[in-house]
Design a protein around this motif. Structure first.
Motif, mmCIF file in Angstrom:
data_model
loop_
_atom_site.group_PDB
_atom_site.id
_atom_site.type_symbol
_atom_site.label_atom_id
_atom_site.label_comp_id
_atom_site.label_asym_id
_atom_site.label_seq_id
_atom_site.Cartn_x
_atom_site.Cartn_y
_atom_site.Cartn_z
ATOM 1 N N ASP A 210 0.813 -1.219 0.000
ATOM 2 C CA ASP A 210 0.000 0.000 0.000
ATOM 3 C C ASP A 210 0.845 1.266 0.000
ATOM 4 O O ASP A 210 0.312 2.357 -0.196
ATOM 5 N N PHE A 230 -1.594 -5.072 3.521
ATOM 6 C CA PHE A 230 -1.852 -3.637 3.670
ATOM 7 C C PHE A 230 -1.535 -3.292 5.118
ATOM 8 O O PHE A 230 -2.311 -3.579 6.026
ATOM 9 N N ILE A 248 -7.714 -1.576 -1.767
ATOM 10 C CA ILE A 248 -8.262 -2.857 -1.324
ATOM 11 C C ILE A 248 -9.532 -3.191 -2.093
ATOM 12 O O ILE A 248 -9.697 -4.316 -2.604
ATOM 13 N N GLU A 257 -10.121 -10.963 -3.158
ATOM 14 C CA GLU A 257 -10.358 -10.760 -1.727
ATOM 15 C C GLU A 257 -9.734 -11.844 -0.857
ATOM 16 O O GLU A 257 -9.502 -11.640 0.339
ATOM 17 N N ILE A 260 -5.823 -10.807 0.564
ATOM 18 C CA ILE A 260 -5.544 -9.568 1.290
ATOM 19 C C ILE A 260 -5.443 -9.845 2.784
ATOM 20 O O ILE A 260 -6.314 -10.507 3.363
ATOM 21 N N VAL A 262 -4.022 -7.728 6.636
ATOM 22 C CA VAL A 262 -3.923 -6.367 7.169
ATOM 23 C C VAL A 262 -3.071 -6.355 8.437
ATOM 24 O O VAL A 262 -3.157 -7.265 9.265
ATOM 25 N N PHE A 311 -10.039 -10.936 5.688
ATOM 26 C CA PHE A 311 -8.762 -10.239 5.844
ATOM 27 C C PHE A 311 -8.091 -10.536 7.182
ATOM 28 O O PHE A 311 -6.859 -10.598 7.262
#
Length: 324
Positions: A210, A230, A248, A257, A260, A262, A311
């Protein structure tokens, strides 16, 4: 056989729970210590525990601590944090990036750069394998991920050697992989090295994507099947939250999806709540960012709660798994 290796032993993937997929809970980077850059000294175990409690109060259950040896990994302290708070911690074998290697490597009498230059690819592989299967920093606590990294638009000769050695360790152990990208550069170049070495990109989680909010680049990378982390959330000095969420949702819109994850990558005292600076702290993502993300995802026509579950729960279960 598939499992996730934590500091308290191997667990089934479904036991992991709500996970931050990149953070630093306790670390003393040798180079920054030598340069007296105090903000990078995450060295107060009581303050770290208080911040972890902000995370657990919001439902957090696990953290991938991305601190490799050259960034000042402190395995015993991480184990204590895990024991005292009840969170599961996945620790890091391997190395971070060449900019850290002028720092002193404990127990060697020299720098990380000197140690790397003085060892072959096979010897570096064996070192990483030992961290994954025997223990780290003189303990019996094992790494759960092997890490490599590159610089800002540069891959030094030593970084290339370390990267390939870490990939060799992955082939030997079946461990998951994690890579540092400096400001999100060299994403495709790192993937090219995996391709050269015959490593499946679905075994890699790539950090800091990111920091380079390039939709085309993200989609090209996502086509390989890798996990994209991210982890710049709350770092508005790089990009506002709106930019990250847009990136995202663009990946979600294109069907990625399931790739991903986080994290916060909190590696400064000023970003922690309890290090005396009053930062946003470890609770911020779950308490503030996740509700905002779910609201904006809903506004865009997606199921925000389902995406949160992927996520923070389902995707980390696959990203951090050993396959043997």
């Amino acid at each position: 056989m598939e499992f996730i290796r934590t500091l308290n032993g191997d667990i089934a993937p479904e036991e992991l729970g709500v996970t931050y997929s990149h953070d630093h809970l306790y670390c003393i980077p040798p180079l920054w210590q030598e340069k007296k850059i105090d903000d990078f000294m995450i060295d107060d175990i009581e303050a770290s525990i208080k911040d972890v409690e902000l995370f657990t109060a919001q439902g957090g259950q696990a953290v991938y601590d991305a601190t490799a040896i050259d960034y000042g990994r402190k395995t015993a302290e991480l184990k204590e944090i895990s024991d005292r708070t009840g969170i599961k911690i996945i620790a890091t074998a391997g190395f971070n990036k060449a900019v850290m290697w002028p720092g002193q490597m404990a127990g060697t009498g020299g720098t990380f750069q000197q140690w790397i230059d003085g060892h072959t690819r096979a010897e570096i592989r064996d070192h990483v394998v030992s961290e994954l299967t025997v223990g780290m920093d003189g303990t019996s606590y094992k790494g759960g991920v092997a890490k490599f990294g590159t610089g800002y638009n540069t891959i030094s000769e030593a970084e290339d050697k370390v990267t390939r050695a870490v990939l060799d360790a992955h082939k030997e152990t079946g461990c998951p992989l994690h890579s540092h990208t400096e400001l999100g550069t060299l994403i495709l170049e790192q993937l090219a090295i995996l391709r050269q070495e015959g490593v499946d990109p679905t075994r890699l989680t790539m950090a800091h994507v990111d920091r380079n909010p390039d939709h085309w680049l993200h989609l090209k990378a996502a086509e390989t099947g890798l996990f994209m982390c991210f982890d710049g959330i709350s770092r508005v000095k790089y990009h506002p939250e709106s930019v990250l969420i847009d990136c995202i949702l663009n990946l979600v819109r294109h069907g990625h999806e399931d790739q991903i994850v986080v994290g916060g990558d909190i590696a400064r005292r000023t970003m922690y709540r309890n290090y005396g600076e009053g930062g946003l702290g470890l609770g911020y993502i779950l308490e503030s960012w996740a509700p905002r993300f779910m609201e904006q995802a809903g506004d865009a026509g997606f199921d925000g709660k389902a995406l949160f579950e992927k996520f923070f729960v389902k995707n980390p279960q696959r990203a951090f798994v050993f396959k043997q």
